[in-house]
Design a protein around this motif. Structure first.
Motif, PDB file in Angstrom:
ATOM      1  N   PHE A  43      48.720  40.579  37.599  1.00 30.53           N
ATOM      2  CA  PHE A  43      49.228  41.779  36.941  1.00 30.53           C
ATOM      3  C   PHE A  43      48.277  42.961  37.124  1.00 30.53           C
ATOM      4  O   PHE A  43      48.707  44.078  37.447  1.00 30.53           O
ATOM      5  CB  PHE A  43      49.432  41.496  35.450  1.00 30.53           C
ATOM      6  N   VAL A  44      46.969  42.720  36.931  1.00 31.15           N
ATOM      7  CA  VAL A  44      45.994  43.802  37.063  1.00 31.15           C
ATOM      8  C   VAL A  44      45.972  44.340  38.491  1.00 31.15           C
ATOM      9  O   VAL A  44      45.947  45.568  38.714  1.00 31.15           O
ATOM     10  CB  VAL A  44      44.597  43.307  36.642  1.00 31.15           C
ATOM     11  N   LEU A  45      46.003  43.458  39.475  1.00 36.16           N
ATOM     12  CA  LEU A  45      46.022  43.907  40.871  1.00 36.16           C
ATOM     13  C   LEU A  45      47.275  44.717  41.173  1.00 36.16           C
ATOM     14  O   LEU A  45      47.217  45.768  41.822  1.00 36.16           O
ATOM     15  CB  LEU A  45      45.929  42.703  41.807  1.00 36.16           C
ATOM     16  N   THR A  46      48.414  44.238  40.684  1.00 35.24           N
ATOM     17  CA  THR A  46      49.669  44.947  40.937  1.00 35.24           C
ATOM     18  C   THR A  46      49.647  46.336  40.314  1.00 35.24           C
ATOM     19  O   THR A  46      50.047  47.334  40.948  1.00 35.24           O
ATOM     20  CB  THR A  46      50.857  44.140  40.378  1.00 35.24           C
ATOM     21  N   MET A  47      49.196  46.412  39.064  1.00 40.26           N
ATOM     22  CA  MET A  47      49.115  47.715  38.401  1.00 40.26           C
ATOM     23  C   MET A  47      48.099  48.625  39.086  1.00 40.26           C
ATOM     24  O   MET A  47      48.283  49.849  39.165  1.00 40.26           O
ATOM     25  CB  MET A  47      48.758  47.527  36.929  1.00 40.26           C
ATOM     26  N   GLY A  48      47.008  48.037  39.584  1.00 43.02           N
ATOM     27  CA  GLY A  48      46.021  48.828  40.305  1.00 43.02           C
ATOM     28  C   GLY A  48      46.592  49.429  41.580  1.00 43.02           C
ATOM     29  O   GLY A  48      46.380  50.621  41.876  1.00 43.02           O
ATOM     30  N   PHE A  49      47.324  48.632  42.353  1.00 41.86           N
ATOM     31  CA  PHE A  49      47.958  49.148  43.576  1.00 41.86           C
ATOM     32  C   PHE A  49      49.014  50.195  43.247  1.00 41.86           C
ATOM     33  O   PHE A  49      49.170  51.193  43.965  1.00 41.86           O
ATOM     34  CB  PHE A  49      48.581  48.003  44.360  1.00 41.86           C
ATOM     35  N   LEU A  50      49.742  49.996  42.144  1.00 43.59           N
ATOM     36  CA  LEU A  50      50.745  50.982  41.753  1.00 43.59           C
ATOM     37  C   LEU A  50      50.079  52.308  41.403  1.00 43.59           C
ATOM     38  O   LEU A  50      50.548  53.384  41.821  1.00 43.59           O
ATOM     39  CB  LEU A  50      51.542  50.463  40.559  1.00 43.59           C
ATOM     40  N   ILE A  81      46.512  20.126  29.030  1.00 45.93           N
ATOM     41  CA  ILE A  81      47.535  21.155  28.826  1.00 45.93           C
ATOM     42  C   ILE A  81      46.889  22.492  28.488  1.00 45.93           C
ATOM     43  O   ILE A  81      47.311  23.547  28.981  1.00 45.93           O
ATOM     44  CB  ILE A  81      48.510  20.712  27.715  1.00 45.93           C
ATOM     45  N   ALA A  82      45.857  22.473  27.649  1.00 49.68           N
ATOM     46  CA  ALA A  82      45.159  23.714  27.303  1.00 49.68           C
ATOM     47  C   ALA A  82      44.498  24.334  28.533  1.00 49.68           C
ATOM     48  O   ALA A  82      44.532  25.554  28.727  1.00 49.68           O
ATOM     49  CB  ALA A  82      44.110  23.430  26.220  1.00 49.68           C
ATOM     50  N   GLU A  83      43.905  23.472  29.388  1.00 46.62           N
ATOM     51  CA  GLU A  83      43.282  23.984  30.615  1.00 46.62           C
ATOM     52  C   GLU A  83      44.329  24.613  31.530  1.00 46.62           C
ATOM     53  O   GLU A  83      44.102  25.682  32.110  1.00 46.62           O
ATOM     54  CB  GLU A  83      42.578  22.833  31.339  1.00 46.62           C
ATOM     55  N   LEU A  84      45.487  23.954  31.652  1.00 51.80           N
ATOM     56  CA  LEU A  84      46.574  24.511  32.457  1.00 51.80           C
ATOM     57  C   LEU A  84      47.007  25.867  31.899  1.00 51.80           C
ATOM     58  O   LEU A  84      47.256  26.822  32.653  1.00 51.80           O
ATOM     59  CB  LEU A  84      47.753  23.534  32.469  1.00 51.80           C
ATOM     60  N   THR A  85      47.111  25.957  30.582  1.00 52.10           N
ATOM     61  CA  THR A  85      47.488  27.221  29.946  1.00 52.10           C
ATOM     62  C   THR A  85      46.512  28.327  30.299  1.00 52.10           C
ATOM     63  O   THR A  85      46.907  29.447  30.672  1.00 52.10           O
ATOM     64  CB  THR A  85      47.547  27.038  28.419  1.00 52.10           C
ATOM     65  N   HIS A  86      45.217  28.030  30.202  1.00 51.13           N
ATOM     66  CA  HIS A  86      44.202  29.044  30.498  1.00 51.13           C
ATOM     67  C   HIS A  86      44.265  29.480  31.961  1.00 51.13           C
ATOM     68  O   HIS A  86      44.179  30.675  32.273  1.00 51.13           O
ATOM     69  CB  HIS A  86      42.811  28.496  30.169  1.00 51.13           C
ATOM     70  N   GLY A 143      47.933  34.787  35.981  1.00 56.14           N
ATOM     71  CA  GLY A 143      48.931  35.828  35.756  1.00 56.14           C
ATOM     72  C   GLY A 143      48.311  37.172  35.451  1.00 56.14           C
ATOM     73  O   GLY A 143      48.803  38.222  35.889  1.00 56.14           O
ATOM     74  N   THR A 144      47.206  37.143  34.700  1.00 52.26           N
ATOM     75  CA  THR A 144      46.524  38.391  34.361  1.00 52.26           C
ATOM     76  C   THR A 144      45.937  39.051  35.599  1.00 52.26           C
ATOM     77  O   THR A 144      46.044  40.280  35.786  1.00 52.26           O
ATOM     78  CB  THR A 144      45.412  38.118  33.331  1.00 52.26           C
ATOM     79  N   VAL A 145      45.320  38.248  36.462  1.00 54.97           N
ATOM     80  CA  VAL A 145      44.740  38.797  37.697  1.00 54.97           C
ATOM     81  C   VAL A 145      45.826  39.420  38.568  1.00 54.97           C
ATOM     82  O   VAL A 145      45.669  40.544  39.095  1.00 54.97           O
ATOM     83  CB  VAL A 145      43.986  37.694  38.463  1.00 54.97           C
ATOM     84  N   THR A 165      49.085  32.490  46.280  1.00 54.61           N
ATOM     85  CA  THR A 165      48.610  32.366  44.899  1.00 54.61           C
ATOM     86  C   THR A 165      49.549  31.519  44.059  1.00 54.61           C
ATOM     87  O   THR A 165      49.117  30.589  43.356  1.00 54.61           O
ATOM     88  CB  THR A 165      48.465  33.756  44.261  1.00 54.61           C
ATOM     89  N   LEU A 166      50.842  31.813  44.111  1.00 52.57           N
ATOM     90  CA  LEU A 166      51.803  31.072  43.301  1.00 52.57           C
ATOM     91  C   LEU A 166      51.939  29.629  43.779  1.00 52.57           C
ATOM     92  O   LEU A 166      52.135  28.718  42.961  1.00 52.57           O
ATOM     93  CB  LEU A 166      53.154  31.777  43.329  1.00 52.57           C
ATOM     94  N   ALA A 167      51.822  29.404  45.086  1.00 52.27           N
ATOM     95  CA  ALA A 167      51.866  28.034  45.599  1.00 52.27           C
ATOM     96  C   ALA A 167      50.671  27.232  45.093  1.00 52.27           C
ATOM     97  O   ALA A 167      50.805  26.060  44.706  1.00 52.27           O
ATOM     98  CB  ALA A 167      51.904  28.040  47.127  1.00 52.27           C
ATOM     99  N   ALA A 168      49.497  27.863  45.066  1.00 52.74           N
ATOM    100  CA  ALA A 168      48.309  27.173  44.556  1.00 52.74           C
ATOM    101  C   ALA A 168      48.462  26.836  43.072  1.00 52.74           C
ATOM    102  O   ALA A 168      48.128  25.729  42.634  1.00 52.74           O
ATOM    103  CB  ALA A 168      47.077  28.046  44.782  1.00 52.74           C
ATOM    104  N   LEU A 169      48.991  27.782  42.296  1.00 51.85           N
ATOM    105  CA  LEU A 169      49.210  27.515  40.879  1.00 51.85           C
ATOM    106  C   LEU A 169      50.252  26.420  40.674  1.00 51.85           C
ATOM    107  O   LEU A 169      50.121  25.588  39.767  1.00 51.85           O
ATOM    108  CB  LEU A 169      49.639  28.800  40.164  1.00 51.85           C
ATOM    109  N   LEU A 170      51.280  26.394  41.523  1.00 52.91           N
ATOM    110  CA  LEU A 170      52.309  25.359  41.421  1.00 52.91           C
ATOM    111  C   LEU A 170      51.723  23.982  41.710  1.00 52.91           C
ATOM    112  O   LEU A 170      51.970  23.019  40.962  1.00 52.91           O
ATOM    113  CB  LEU A 170      53.451  25.656  42.388  1.00 52.91           C
ATOM    114  N   VAL A 171      50.947  23.873  42.777  1.00 53.51           N
ATOM    115  CA  VAL A 171      50.338  22.587  43.127  1.00 53.51           C
ATOM    116  C   VAL A 171      49.416  22.114  42.000  1.00 53.51           C
ATOM    117  O   VAL A 171      49.416  20.938  41.617  1.00 53.51           O
ATOM    118  CB  VAL A 171      49.566  22.701  44.463  1.00 53.51           C
ATOM    119  N   TYR A 172      48.640  23.041  41.456  1.00 58.41           N
ATOM    120  CA  TYR A 172      47.752  22.687  40.349  1.00 58.41           C
ATOM    121  C   TYR A 172      48.562  22.220  39.142  1.00 58.41           C
ATOM    122  O   TYR A 172      48.223  21.212  38.498  1.00 58.41           O
ATOM    123  CB  TYR A 172      46.896  23.890  39.977  1.00 58.41           C
ATOM    124  N   SER A 173      49.649  22.917  38.819  1.00 60.73           N
ATOM    125  CA  SER A 173      50.480  22.542  37.674  1.00 60.73           C
ATOM    126  C   SER A 173      51.100  21.163  37.869  1.00 60.73           C
ATOM    127  O   SER A 173      51.145  20.357  36.930  1.00 60.73           O
ATOM    128  CB  SER A 173      51.588  23.580  37.473  1.00 60.73           C
TER     129      SER A 173
END
Length: 316
Positions: free
Chosen positions: A39-46, A24-29, A35-37, A77-85
């Motif tokens: 967010f940073v990419l989105t803010m960078g493009f903005l 669970i801790a690994e999933l959290t990280h 999510g951070t990556v 990206t979100l599909a990969a995170l979903l499959v991992y979760s």
């Protein structure tokens, strides 16, 4: 240091004590980093769209960039995170071995009844869960009244406890020590004071604890304790509480056979010693309003309250 204060301790999912909590801790990280990556990419493009030179803004506004960055990238990206979760969720339900130690936990307003059906009669306690290190445990979770939810952050996620249904949760603790569990579902007035302690022990120490639980309690050691036992019976406490090896066999309230050895009283509301024991008996409704324990402060003399507390403290 202040920011890291919640990353370790007796009640945090970021300090895993077992394989399930580690997953669970690994999933959290992973989810936080992902999510951070994003967010940073989105803010960078903005920022680029607002501040960059005209040619750069034109490229960012092109159809190819919008489709790639606005559709393809988040979907992949979100599909990969979903499959991992989903993979982690499935792994949390898989057994680690063929013969786990079963532990029944029954949620009540506002305390926890703990039973060990695989260990025979007498292996019963309240508001304290003892577990052997290194052995898989299967928690059998139910409720006697309303919906509760058990949560031991260092060992596993939350699991609801529903009247008439038994939910199962498998876990393993890998180091000795003391952890704190909590009810994570609002269950009434004293929901916030419905905690329990988890004591992780080496197998030999756990076996010794079980043997003490199953053995009848010793007789009173002195006149004060004898008086306390007598007052306990005269006040009707035995109609609700069990003390093994005595005539007191009530099943409505916590088993008090070894209450003197527990870390807390009233499901984590008080530290456990003679003074708090006497205070709880005298004013349970002042300390934890709405619980099922009546207050005896007006019906018992101070010396009798202390005598009962002395006898119960000696039950170790």
């Amino acid at each position: 240091m202040v920011a890291l204060a919640g990353c370790s301790g007796a009640q945090t999912p970021l300090d895993p004590w077992g394989i399930q909590a580690a997953r669970i801790a690994e999933l959290t990280h992973v989810l936080f980093i992902g999510g951070t990556v994003i967010f940073v990419l989105t803010m960078g493009f903005l920022a680029a769209a607002l501040l960059a030179p005209g040619r750069v803004r034109e490229r960012i506004g092109s159809r190819r960039f919008v489709v790639g960055g606005g559709i393809v990238f988040p979907v992949v990206t979100l599909a990969a995170l979903l499959v991992y979760s989903l993979g982690v969720s499935r792994a949390l339900t898989l057994p680690l071995g063929p013969a786990p130690l079963r532990v029944e936990i029954i949620g009540r307003q506002y305390w926890w009844e703990v039973r060990y059906p695989d260990l025979g009669a007498g292996a019963v306690t309240a508001n304290q869960l003892h577990l052997p290190v290194g052995r898989e445990i299967e928690l059998l979770l139910t409720s006697a009244d309303v919906i509760h939810s058990v949560w031991i952050p260092n060992l596993h996620g939350k699991m609801d406890m529903i009247p008439g249904r038994v939910n199962r949760q498998r876990l393993r603790v890998d180091r000795t020590g003391v952890l704190r569990g909590q009810c994570a579902e609002f269950c009434g007035l004293q929901h916030s004071i419905m905690a329990f302690w988890v004591v992780a022990q080496e197998p030999a120490e756990f076996d010794a604890w079980v043997a003490r639980q199953q053995a009848p309690v010793p007789p009173p050691a002195d006149e004060e304790q004898a008086r306390g036992m007598q007052v306990f019976g005269e006040a009707g406490c035995g109609a609700c509480h069990t003390v093994r090896g005595t005539e007191f066999q009530g099943r409505l309230a916590p088993d008090l056979s070894r209450v003197g050895s527990r870390l807390s009283l009233a499901a984590g509301a008080l530290d456990n010693h003679r003074g708090t024991m006497a205070g709880w008996i005298a004013g349970a409704q002042d300390i934890k309003p709405g619980n099922a324990m009546p207050a005896y402060g007006r019906s018992l003399e101070g010396t009798d309250l202390l005598a009962v507390a002395a006898w119960l403290e000696a039950l170790r």
